[in-house]
Structures are given as structure tokens and as C-alpha cells.
Design a protein around this motif. Structure first.
Motif, PDB file in Angstrom:
ATOM      1  N   ARG A 158      -5.121   4.794  -4.532  1.00 31.44           N
ATOM      2  CA  ARG A 158      -5.594   3.532  -3.957  1.00 31.44           C
ATOM      3  C   ARG A 158      -6.962   3.724  -3.326  1.00 31.44           C
ATOM      4  N   LYS A 159      -7.611   2.619  -3.009  1.00 37.32           N
ATOM      5  CA  LYS A 159      -8.931   2.718  -2.390  1.00 37.32           C
ATOM      6  C   LYS A 159      -8.814   3.277  -0.975  1.00 37.32           C
ATOM      7  N   VAL A 160      -9.938   3.728  -0.437  1.00 39.50           N
ATOM      8  CA  VAL A 160      -9.974   4.269   0.918  1.00 39.50           C
ATOM      9  C   VAL A 160     -10.112   3.116   1.911  1.00 39.50           C
ATOM     10  N   PHE A 161      -9.319   3.166   2.990  1.00 40.94           N
ATOM     11  CA  PHE A 161      -9.405   2.172   4.056  1.00 40.94           C
ATOM     12  C   PHE A 161     -10.065   2.811   5.267  1.00 40.94           C
ATOM     13  N   HIS A 162     -10.909   2.042   5.945  1.00 42.05           N
ATOM     14  CA  HIS A 162     -11.642   2.546   7.095  1.00 42.05           C
ATOM     15  C   HIS A 162     -11.251   1.789   8.358  1.00 42.05           C
TER      16      HIS A 162
ATOM     17  N   GLN B 251      -2.782   9.561   3.823  1.00 45.36           N
ATOM     18  CA  GLN B 251      -3.696  10.679   4.054  1.00 45.36           C
ATOM     19  C   GLN B 251      -4.733  10.203   5.071  1.00 45.36           C
TER      20      GLN B 251
ATOM     21  N   LEU C  93       0.830  -1.204   0.000  1.00 51.80           N
ATOM     22  CA  LEU C  93       0.000   0.000   0.000  1.00 51.80           C
ATOM     23  C   LEU C  93       0.865   1.255   0.000  1.00 51.80           C
TER      24      LEU C  93
ATOM     25  N   SER D 285     -10.630   7.290   8.389  1.00 53.38           N
ATOM     26  CA  SER D 285     -10.246   6.666   7.121  1.00 53.38           C
ATOM     27  C   SER D 285      -8.812   7.049   6.782  1.00 53.38           C
TER      28      SER D 285
ATOM     29  N   THR E   4      -5.989   6.767   3.230  1.00 52.62           N
ATOM     30  CA  THR E   4      -5.796   6.366   1.843  1.00 52.62           C
ATOM     31  C   THR E   4      -4.416   6.787   1.396  1.00 52.62           C
TER      32      THR E   4
END
Length: 851
Positions: free
Chosen positions: A451-455, A438, A355, A445, A447
Motif C-alpha cells: 500500500r502507499k505510505v501514509f504520513h 510498518q 488498510l 510515516s 505503511t
């Protein structure tokens, strides 16, 4: 034997030297000396290869003449140290139309065509750097030569000397390339490291009868235990062929056919050769071999690849079998290699989904659910769920969450940031300074661009050994601390001549330190004990107290908690020294900084929120690291140190009843002047007298200082008059000497190191010239005033081999480091002692060393 300034035939008596011809050439000579079946080989020294890179060729006709007519040769690289790498091997040089016709008569047309096509492809792609796609797919020699002619606008060379010249030039120039130079320098090679080359007669794998190629070793690369590992490919050639699905096992195997099924005598000969190498070369080797009509040839033998666990197991096994002495087994293992054994690691996988990357701040790896707050991490741990604490940067208020987390990931910070230092102390993996992250704390969240957003709750893996953050749950390798590792640590203890203590703040830290066999605790940071939920509120009550009486009342409630902490440490350490640093951080670190926290604190203290907010604002400082902290707080708010001293003395009496008498060491932080020591010492001596009078028990203690300001180092003589020990805290001392914040320096430090401003990050590796000079001055002046003063280093540098070497030379009594750095420090200390006692006389650190 033929020797010229340009090349030397490898024979038992030839003048082959590792520092002139490289590791592989020397190893091949040793195989020849052992009367093993090595094909005729010629070594080209470093100077010849440098000349080749500049276009000056040796007499290649004379080189090829050593092998006789109709002979194919290979060329392999031979760098001075095996792990410095080098260009890949080129096989079947000399293959041309005439050779193809000759081989077809012996082995058949299809085998000859395969030889010829493979060489044309290798020559075009690997030597001349032509487009690989042009030589893909099924080809005949005619088509391959036609494709070569289209690309080069000339015919494929038929002269073996022309082919060999191009191969040598390609390999010599590849070694001189920028990428190759940077890669080998990263492995410790000097910028001007030379490359040797070996030209060897081909022992063809394909042929009549039992023929093929194989690689074998008789030890596991993962565990270091005896195990036959390798593959054999009938009618195959070169290492690359062994990855094919039809490759066979070496010994009998239920999973498929093996070489031992067809030729048990060959496998027996390989076992005998490996045992001979183990005994005479004093190393576990990986052997590359060919069979040609049943005749065995050994083309090469290199040090068997191995994990950290295997490296330790192999070294210990060789010593226990009497093949190498114990002190050599200790010197064979790079101290930092042990980091890979002490922590869980990510199983190597070329397809890992990275990531982002940051600074590898604390070794090991862990996977878990993302948590953005300390409270969330605690809640996750309470449910038995692994979690990763993700923060922009951590603060002391996050301590509880850091204890609960399986790993820590921060956007900011470097190797000596708060997150990194605490993580290493806890043995928790940490990646710091992952600047691409970020983080949105409100939306919970994170990111990385693109890339996709992670929560919160999503699973990631943090690899603190590589600095990588991986998507999802990676497969792990568990640590191995018994067996050979324990034996190695026993041997290290017998050799080292400097004390190794641990930095330990809790009973858990102390228990881990004891597991690694330390000489005591060199730094116990008491402030971390106040962040537990039940204590934090009382601590805040003390901060908000309006007068000394109310402050004393709050501290009275903290006293039994501190006493229990210290008693637990004393009992765990069983009479070993425990050095307790008195309260150090500024008070504002214990107070909330957000509106929600302020309102919660106002409710807990039954005070107006406005008053709480005002008090917090009044406690803020422009530069808190240089403000009201350490001894300055102890002098202006003396009740804190008095409470801690009483807790220490009462715990000393209680722990001494259950075992050996305890002699606590009390350390005053951030001292700059003798008068500071005098004032604090007077109060602590007064508390000691009161406790002795109240309990009618006698005890002794040692009072010293933490030298972490330049002035304290310069005035160490007068400070030592009132101090039993001087413990140099190089974290803050480095900050103050450089005028750098260790939390912010990571933003530009790589640029500074890259451009040569600093040789290394001074927060990672002790600055010998600047900070080191202050240490030497402090040590010298301290001992002049008080010859029996104890000297130590207790900063993050304490576990670094270079720092330990410096402290040994300076006459320090011990170094102190985080528990998981203790094995590294012990091994480094042992190696330094060994090098003083044994080198250069009888320690052979390299199988390729000259006889």
C-alpha cells in the motif's frame, strides 16, 4: 395431515419442534395457526437431512404428492436458531417442458420462458455448482438446456423428483461443509447443529391481474421505530427480484409508485398480519409475500433485521405495550450488543477501503489525522482537529496523548495491553496488534506492504468494533443513549443483585460513570494523575531527590494537586463509595527514555545530562512488572503513600462540607504478605490521626488491598485481618498465574486458542478453572477470617458477562469495569438474576420456541 419419520406436513396440530425441524418450520406453523394464508408446506427434520447428505432419500414422490399435480415447489433452510444461517432458497422446483407449456397458456410465452430459464440457471449454478459464466447473458429455454447438456453431458432433468433430490442433497451437503460449520459456530451454534428443510408449494408471483412478489416490515431496522420498509415487484418472484430498479414501494410514496396505489386492501391485510404476528408471536417480523391475480400468500416471516439501537427499542416497546414482560425484554438483548450503541460506529459499506486489521481492542470508531507522538496528538486536539494516535505500543508516558486522541492504533499488544485497557477506560476506539503496520517514527510515516505510505497528518479511520483500519474518513453513525436505552438500564437496575462500579481515574471518567448510573468507583488509578505536564516535572524532581527531605518537599508540591483531584471525584460521586488505589507503577515509567528527553529533563532539573542518564539507568529493572512497584514502593519510599493519604483525607473533609459524608476506600496494590499491609496501614492510620488533629474534623475510611498475586489469594485469610475489603485485580493475577505478559501474549494467543491449548484468551475471558480457583480460595479464606470483608473484582474481566456470573455465584459484592462497560455489565447482571428467578418457567427467548 401426513406424518412419516422422514417428513411432516405443517398443520396447526402437527408435531413440529424447533429442536427437530428448525426455527423456520416452527414459525411457519405458528403462521398457519394464526389462520394466515400460508401455502401448503412440508417440514423435513434434522435426521432426514443428515440422511440425505449421506445419500439416503425419503420418498420424494410421496412428498410431492401432497401438493397435487402440476405444482412447483421451493425449498428453504430451517436451522434451529434463525441467525445460524443456512443454504439459500431454491425456487420453482418441478419446472420442465410440460410445466413451461402449461404456464405459457396461462401467463404467456415470455413469462413461461423467464420461469424456465431462471430455474435452469439456478439449478445449474446453485445446486450443481456449474460455472456461472456459462449461464450468463440472454438465454432461451432451448439455449439454457443446451448449455446445461454441454456442461453435464446429460439432458436437463424433467422429473420433479430428480430435481428435488438434487436440491435437497445440495443443501444438506452445503450445511455439512467446513466453511458453513465455522460460520455458524462463530454465531454460537454447536458443532453438531442440525439443519431442517421446508418444501413449500410455490405461490407464483408472475400471473394475470395484480401479481408479483414483495417483502415488508413495519418497523425501522435502524431505529426500531414504526416505519413501513420494503419493496414490491409487479410480475416478480423471490427476494432477489426486489433489488431491481422497477421495484415499487409498499405504501404511498412521493418518490415513486407503490403497491398501496394499486391495492390498498392488500397493504391493509399486510398491516393486519404484521400486527397479529407482533401480538401473538411477540416479535416484529419481516414478511415475504406474493400476489397472484390479487390473491395474497405469505411465504415466510422472519425476525425483522435490526441494529443494536433497533433491537433495544423493539424489546422495550413490546414490553411497554404489555406483549412481553419486562424481564423477557431484558433477556432478549445480548449484553455486548450495547457496545454498538455507546460509541460512534462506521456506517456499513461493502466498498470500505481496509488498510489493515488488528485486534478490536476498544469498541467504537473515529476518524482523524495520524499523529505519531503524544505531543502531536495534544497539539492536534488544541487546534480542534480530530487525530489518531499511532504507536508501536503505548506506555504511561503517552497518557496525555491518549486523552487527546480520538482513537488509538498500535502495532503491538492485545486485548489487555496498556493501549487497550486505557482506551476502554476513556471510551476511545482502539485497534491493537495491527502487526502488518510498518511504523517509521523518525520519518513519521506508516505503511502496509503493498500500500502507499501514509504520513503524519493523513486521515484514516479506526474501527475498534471490527478491528479494521480504513483509508480516509468513513461515514459515522452517532450513539443513542436516551429513550429506550435509558429505560432498559432502569429495568436492569431493578433486576440485578450485584453491585456495578466503574474504574475511573479522572473527573471526566467519573462523570461518564455517573451518566451510566454506577454504584460507585471501584478503582481509581492515581498514577495517571501524575502525567500532566505541570505534575510530571515535579514527579521527576521527587524521583531525583537525594534524601527524604528533598523528596518530601517535591511531594508537598504535588499534595494540593492530588487533593483537588480527589475532592473533585468525591463531589462528583455525591457520597457514593470511591476506591482509590495508591501509587502502583515503577518509577522509571515517569522518566524519558530517549536522548532528547534526557537532555530536556537535565535542563529542567539543572543537572548534568550524564547524571540524569545514570539515574535513569539505575532505576531500570529486568522485569519491572514484578519489581519495585505497588506496595513495595510504598514501603521503601513511604513518603509517596503518606502524601496520597493526606490528600485523600483532606479532600474527604472538604467534600463532606458540601454534601453527604464521604467514606473513602484506600486500596494497597500488589500485596503478597500480611506484614506489608500492617506497615502501610500503620503509616496511613498515623496520617489520618494527624489530619484529624490539625483540622479538628472527624472522618472514617476503609483500607483494603488489591489481590493480584497468587500468594495474596492463598494468604487472603491473614491479609483480611487488616483489610476491610479484598478487590481481586484479575489483570495482573492472570499474568502471574499463567506466567504470561498480557502485552506480548497477543503474538501467539490466537494459535493457542485455535489449537485448543486454551479455550479462550485468559486476558479477555476469566479463566474459571485456574485464576477462578484462586479467586474462590481467596474469597473463602478472607471471609473465614473476616465475615464482613467486602469482595470485588476490578480487573478488565469485570465487565464480561461470564465473569459477572462467576462473581455472583462466589458471593462477591460488586464488580468494577471501565465506564463504557458499565451498561454491558448491568444488563448481564440483570439477565443472570432473571435466569435464576424465572427460567425455565415463563421466559420465551425465541419466537420459534415450542408451545
Amino acid at each position: 395431515m401426513l406424518t412419516t419419520p422422514d417428513f411432516t406436513e405443517i398443520t396447526p396440530t402437527a408435531d413440529i419442534r424447533t429442536d427437530r425441524h428448525g426455527n423456520r418450520a416452527k414459525c411457519l406453523q405458528r403462521l398457519v395457526r394464526l389462520d394466515l394464508p400460508v401455502p401448503p408446506t412440508v417440514a423435513l427434520p434434522f435426521d432426514t437431512v443428515r440422511a440425505i447428505a449421506q445419500g439416503r432419500m425419503p420418498d420424494l414422490a410421496q412428498v410431492l404428492g401432497l401438493f397435487g399435480p402440476d405444482t412447483l415447489v421451493s425449498v428453504r433452510s430451517s436451522s434451529e436458531a434463525a441467525d445460524w444461517g443456512g443454504p439459500g432458497t431454491i425456487l420453482n422446483i418441478g419446472m420442465n417442458d410440460a410445466q413451461a407449456e402449461r404456464l405459457a397458456a396461462i401467463h404467456g410465452q415470455s413469462a413461461a420462458d423467464a420461469f424456465y430459464v431462471n430455474f435452469i440457471r439456478s439449478y445449474a449454478v446453485d445446486v450443481l455448482r456449474l460455472d456461472e459464466d456459462a449461464f450468463e447473458g440472454p438465454l432461451t429455454p432451448r439455449l439454457a438446456k443446451s448449455q446445461f447438456e454441454d456442461e453435464m453431458e446429460e439432458e436437463f432433468p424433467q422429473d420433479p423428483t430428480v430435481q428435488l433430490a438434487q436440491v435437497l442433497k445440495s443443501m444438506a451437503r452445503a450445511w455439512e461443509g467446513t466453511t458453513a460449520r465455522l460460520l455458524r459456530q462463530a454465531k454460537g451454534a454447536p458443532a453438531d447443529a442440525g439443519l431442517g428443510l421446508v418444501v413449500q408449494q410455490m405461490a407464483l408471483g408472475p400471473g394475470k391481474g395484480l401479481s408479483g412478489a414483495g417483502v415488508v416490515q413495519f418497523v425501522s431496522s435502524e431505529t426500531g421505530e414504526p416505519q413501513v420498509t420494503g419493496r414490491y415487484l409487479p410480475q416478480g418472484q423471490g427476494r432477489a427480484a426486489l433489488s431491481k430498479s422497477e421495484a415499487r414501494y409498499i405504501e404511498h410514496d412521493e418518490r415513486g409508485p407503490s403497491l398501496e396505489d394499486d391495492a390498498p386492501e392488500t397493504v391493509a391485510a399486510l398491516r393486519e398480519a404484521a400486527l397479529l404476528m407482533r401480538t401473538r408471536l411477540r416479535e416484529e417480523m419481516q414478511i415475504e409475500f406474493t400476489l397472484m391475480d390479487g390473491h395474497l400468500s405469505l411465504l415466510d416471516a422472519v425476525r425483522a433485521p435490526r441494529s443494536a439501537r433497533a433491537e433495544v427499542a423493539i424489546a422495550v416497546s413490546l414490553a411497554e405495550d404489555g406483549i412481553i414482560p419486562r424481564h423477557e425484554a431484558l433477556t432478549r438483548i445480548a449484553p455486548n450488543t450495547l457496545n454498538q450503541m455507546l460509541h460512534r460506529q462506521v456506517l456499513p459499506d461493502p466498498h470500505r477501503d481496509v488498510l489493515t486489521t488488528g485486534i478490536a481492542a476498544a469498541p467504537g470508531a473515529a476518524q482523524g489525522r495520524i499523529c505519531f507522538t503524544a505531543a502531536a496528538a495534544q497539539a492536534s486536539a488544541a487546534k480542534g482537529e480530530a487525530c489518531i494516535l499511532v504507536r508501536r505500543e503505548t506506555s504511561p508516558e503517552d497518557i496525555r496523548g491518549m486523552h487527546a486522541a480520538d482513537a488509538i492504533l498500535t502495532e503491538r499488544g492485545g486485548m489487555t495491553s496498556h493501549a487497550a485497557v486505557i482506551a476502554r477506560g476513556l471510551g476511545v476506539p482502539c485497534v491493537a496488534g495491527a502487526t502488518q503496520l510498518q511504523i517509521d517514527s523518525r520519518k513519521k510515516s506508516l505503511t502496509v506492504p503493498g500500500r502507499k505510505v501514509f504520513h503524519e497528518g493523513d486521515i484514516i479511520t479506526v474501527d475498534g468494533s471490527s478491528g479494521e483500519v480504513l483509508v480516509g474518513a468513513a461515514t459515522m453513525i452517532e450513539p443513542a443513549l436516551g429513550g429506550a436505552f435509558a429505560t432498559l438500564m432502569d429495568w436492569a437496575d431493578a433486576e440485578r443483585d450485584i453491585g456495578i462500579r466503574a474504574n475511573a481515574d479522572t473527573a471526566g471518567d467519573a462523570a461518564m460513570a455517573q451518566r451510566f448510573g454506577v454504584d460507585g468507583i471501584g478503582l481509581c488509578r492515581t498514577e495517571h494523575m501524575f502525567f500532566e505536564a505541570g505534575r510530571l516535572t515535579v514527579m521527576r524532581e521527587m524521583i531525583f531527590a537525594e534524601n527524604p527531605e528533598d523528596r518530601a518537599a517535591a511531594l508537598e508540591r504535588l499534595l494540593p494537586m492530588q487533593r483537588a483531584d480527589f475532592q473533585g471525584l468525591f463531589e462528583l460521586m455525591r457520597g457514593q463509595p470511591v476506591c482509590i488505589r495508591l501509587f502502583d507503577p515503577p518509577l522509571h515509567e515517569f522518566l524519558p527514555g530517549d536522548r532528547e528527553g534526557i537532555h530536556a529533563l537535565a535542563e529542567a532539573l539543572d543537572l548534568p545530562a550524564s547524571r540524569v542518564a545514570s539515574r535513569i539507568e539505575n532505576l531500570q529493572e529486568f522485569n519491572p512488572m514484578l519489581g519495585m512497584r505497588g506496595v513495595r514502593l510504598g514501603i521503601t519510599v513511604p513518603e509517596i503513600y503518606e502524601m496520597q493519604a493526606r490528600a485523600i483525607f483532606e479532600a474527604t473533609i472538604a467534600a463532606s462540607r458540601k454534601g453527604a459524608p464521604v467514606v473513602p476506600e484506600i486500596m494497597i496494590p500488589l500485596v503478597s504478605a500480611r506484614r506489608e499491609v500492617e506497615l502501610v496501614k500503620a503509616r496511613i492510620d498515623g496520617v489520618a490521626s494527624a489530619v484529624k488533629s490539625e483540622t479538628r474534623k472527624e472522618f472514617t475510611y476503609r483500607l483494603g488491598v488489591m489481590v493480584e498475586t497468587p500468594r495474596a489469594a492463598l494468604r487472603a485469610g491473614e491479609i483480611a485481618e487488616h483489610s476491610a475489603f479484598l478487590s481481586f485485580g484479575t489483570n495482573d493475577l492472570t499474568q502471574m498465574t499463567y506466567g504470561l505478559s498480557r502485552d506480548d501474549a497477543g503474538r501467539f494467543m490466537s494459535a493457542y486458542v485455535h489449537q485448543g491449548v486454551f479455550a479462550e484468551d485468559p486476558f479477555t475471558q476469566l479463566d474459571i478453572d485456574g485464576v477462578g480457583e484462586l479467586l474462590l480460595l481467596g474469597a473463602e479464606r478472607g471471609r473465614e477470617a473476616r465475615p464482613d470483608v467486602t469482595l470485588s473484582l476490578c480487573g478488565e474481566h469485570g465487565g464480561h458477562p461470564q465473569s459477572i456470573g462467576f462473581c455472583r455465584r462466589a458471593g462477591f459484592d460488586y464488580v468494577s469495569c471501565s465506564p463504557f462497560r458499565v451498561p454491558v455489565a448491568k444488563l448481564a447482571a440483570a439477565q443472570l438474576s432473571i435466569l435464576d428467578k424465572h427460567l425455565p418457567h415463563d421466559v420465551d427467548l425465541d419466537i420459534g420456541a415450542d408451545d
